[in-house]
Write an enzyme that holds these catalytic residues in place. Structure first.
Site, PDB file in Angstrom:
ATOM      1  N   GLY A 220       0.814  -1.212   0.000  1.00  0.00           N
ATOM      2  CA  GLY A 220       0.000   0.000   0.000  1.00  0.00           C
ATOM      3  C   GLY A 220       0.842   1.253   0.000  1.00  0.00           C
ATOM      4  O   GLY A 220       1.935   1.298  -0.579  1.00  0.00           O
ATOM      5  N   GLU A 262      11.024  13.907  -9.954  1.00  0.00           N
ATOM      6  CA  GLU A 262      11.016  13.716 -11.412  1.00  0.00           C
ATOM      7  C   GLU A 262       9.670  13.102 -11.754  1.00  0.00           C
ATOM      8  O   GLU A 262       9.401  11.939 -11.448  1.00  0.00           O
ATOM      9  CB  GLU A 262      12.155  12.810 -11.883  1.00  0.00           C
ATOM     10  CG  GLU A 262      12.196  12.745 -13.400  1.00  0.00           C
ATOM     11  CD  GLU A 262      13.272  11.829 -13.949  1.00  0.00           C
ATOM     12  OE1 GLU A 262      13.626  11.991 -15.120  1.00  0.00           O
ATOM     13  OE2 GLU A 262      13.728  10.945 -13.210  1.00  0.00           O
ATOM     14  N   CYS A 295       8.937   8.402 -19.014  1.00  0.00           N
ATOM     15  CA  CYS A 295       8.453   9.780 -18.898  1.00  0.00           C
ATOM     16  C   CYS A 295       9.152  10.721 -19.870  1.00  0.00           C
ATOM     17  O   CYS A 295       8.621  11.783 -20.197  1.00  0.00           O
ATOM     18  CB  CYS A 295       8.610  10.280 -17.469  1.00  0.00           C
ATOM     19  SG  CYS A 295      10.254  10.036 -16.777  1.00  0.00           S
TER      20      CYS A 295
END
Length: 488
Positions: A220, A262, A295
């Site tokens: 989690g 980032e 990304c």
């Protein structure tokens, strides 16, 4: 736990030099065939608190350890990882679906090589620098005899890498932090924790003092929230989505932590008229790179309007030839996505693109028939950047192609985004550089550029803050103290 894995060699969390293994099991699935790679005992919130406190206790001793001695221990840590190179490559393929060739080069060997370069970069940086002041400056009845800037560690660093290149990202947080005298609590992504957990084994083998590097897995987010809110933590280094980055910034704000974030990107690849023949190959490169889960990848391709139809035709042919399948097969070009949720995200983004006037020219479908989390390499024709596919980060093998009228229009389209992580311009060097200078992004590559340990990268706007790699990536883990001495 994978067949043949012994309890002693199974992945574990490490806190204060001790292996943990009492928490609920986290199942790590192979995204290519949905088989179980391993079941990892997870750390509980109390373990994260122990790790933070251990890092706090270890900081004083580690920060006072001579820099050369710290560097020697970090190099030993990297050598311990190097000894696990083949196992780590197999692990990265199994837990992320990365192509085997990429896992061996960029994700493992490249990660260790670049981390070793960080040791050299750090050694070249002074711990103190002279800070000139006016010679006639009188101070409280005396004269300034010395004015020095001292670069010092931040304290305890909470490090959280993303799943797509997990070991690479982890090392570019852990190594600069340790070299500069910080201690670290490292939490891998629950989607790909195994290669990062090996850092705990390597730290133990290399003899890093207890508490200097703590590595904890969880399913989690309770531990992650504790890492970003605990007053004992001085800095947070995170790679992931912009939404999670914003949440971390809010959680860290009350304790004024240093943030190295980032975050997401929607990078543009601008092809000038003399380079437009390379656009189709450039699109294929995006598909092959972690199945588009990067990304910095150029998922918005900008080409001259008069060449757009030809680019779309060539891209459709090039993408149709890419083989989708088993990442261990050398013939495979595009592997799986990390999860079913990521497949659905690709489906939703393509559907939204079509609803706003886009047109699929290649791919566009999930491929559950292949047995894993596969989505076809997809090329979408867009009229402009108002389409949601041109604005939202997909993180999959989906590339949009948009036409521009002239170079001013190309720059306008490239900058029409909330992101600012990376970008690229292709064409004659002088014109390409001129365009690159106008793109609002933390990094812009010209005709391929340079991506390596001696050049930093980092995002602007919704793509984050601070830098990684290079001198700036080292200095990010330090703070400046001004020391002034006065003669009387």
């Amino acid at each position: 736990m994978r067949a043949g894995t012994t309890e002693a060699s199974a992945p574990h969390s490490f806190v204060d030099g001790v292996r943990l293994g009492r928490g609920p099991l986290l199942r790590v699935a192979n995204p290519a065939d949905l088989s179980t790679v391993a079941e990892v005992p997870t750390a509980e919130p109390a373990d994260f608190q122990r790790a933070v406190r251990a890092a706090r206790r270890a900081f004083d001793g580690w920060s006072r350890t001579p820099a050369a001695e710290r560097a020697s221990l970090v190099l030993g840590f990297l050598s311990a990882l190097e000894a696990r190179r083949e196992r780590l490559a197999d692990t990265v393929v199994a837990e992320t679906g990365a192509l085997l060739s990429s896992a061996r080069t960029l994700q493992v060997a490249g990660a260790i090589e670049q981390a070793r370069a960080a040791v050299r970069i750090h050694a070249s940086l002074p711990e103190e620098e002279h800070n000139p002041v006016p010679l006639d400056g009188l101070v409280a009845g005396g004269r300034v005899a010395a004015s020095v800037l001292s670069w010092e560690p931040l304290g305890v660093v909470a490090a959280m890498p993303a799943y797509n290149v997990p070991l690479f990202l982890a090392l570019w947080k852990v190594v600069p932090a340790l070299l500069t005298g910080n201690t670290v609590v490292l939490r891998p992504s629950p989607l790909a924790p195994l290669a990062v957990l090996a850092a705990g084994e390597a730290a133990e083998e290399a003899g890093l003092p207890p508490g200097v590097l703590n590595v904890l897995a969880e399913e989690g987010t309770a531990g992650a929230v504790l890492m970003t809110t605990a007053p004992e933590v001085d800095a947070v280094s995170f790679t992931g989505s912009s939404a999670v980055g914003a949440a971390i910034a809010a959680q860290a704000a009350p304790t004024h932590k240093r943030l190295m974030l980032e975050l997401g990107g929607k990078s543009a690849g601008v092809y000038l008229p003399d380079a437009v023949d390379g656009a189709a190959d450039g699109i294929a490169v995006v598909m092959r790179a972690m199945a588009g889960q990067g990304c910095v990848l150029q998922t918005r391709v900008l080409v001259p309007q008069e060449s757009k139809r030809r680019v779309l035709r060539d891209a459709a042919d090039r993408v149709a030839a890419l083989r989708l399948g088993d990442p261990r097969d050398p013939a495979t070009d595009v592997g799986p996505l990390i999860s079913d949720a990521q497949v659905r995200r690709c489906e939703d983004h393509v559907a939204a693109a079509l609803a706003h006037g886009g047109r699929v020219v290649a791919g566009g479908r999930a491929r559950p028939d292949l047995g894993g989390h596969f989505f076809e390499p997809t090329v979408v024709d867009l009229d402009d950047t108002a389409n949601p596919l041109a604005q939202e980060e997909t993180f999959g093998p989906v590339v949009s192609v948009i036409g521009y009228r002239d170079l001013d229009h190309a720059v306008e389209l490239a900058n029409d985004t909330v992101y600012g992580l990376s970008g690229a311009v292709f064409g004659a060097a002088d014109r390409a550089l001129a365009v690159a200078r106008r793109i609002r992004s933390g990094a812009v590559l010209v005709n391929g550029g340079y991506f390596g340990p001696f050049a930093s990268s980092g995002g602007w706007r919704h793509s984050g803050r601070s830098r990684e790699r290079g001198r700036e990536g080292i200095r990010a883990y330090q703070q400046v103290k001004h020391l002034t001495a006065v003669s009387r």
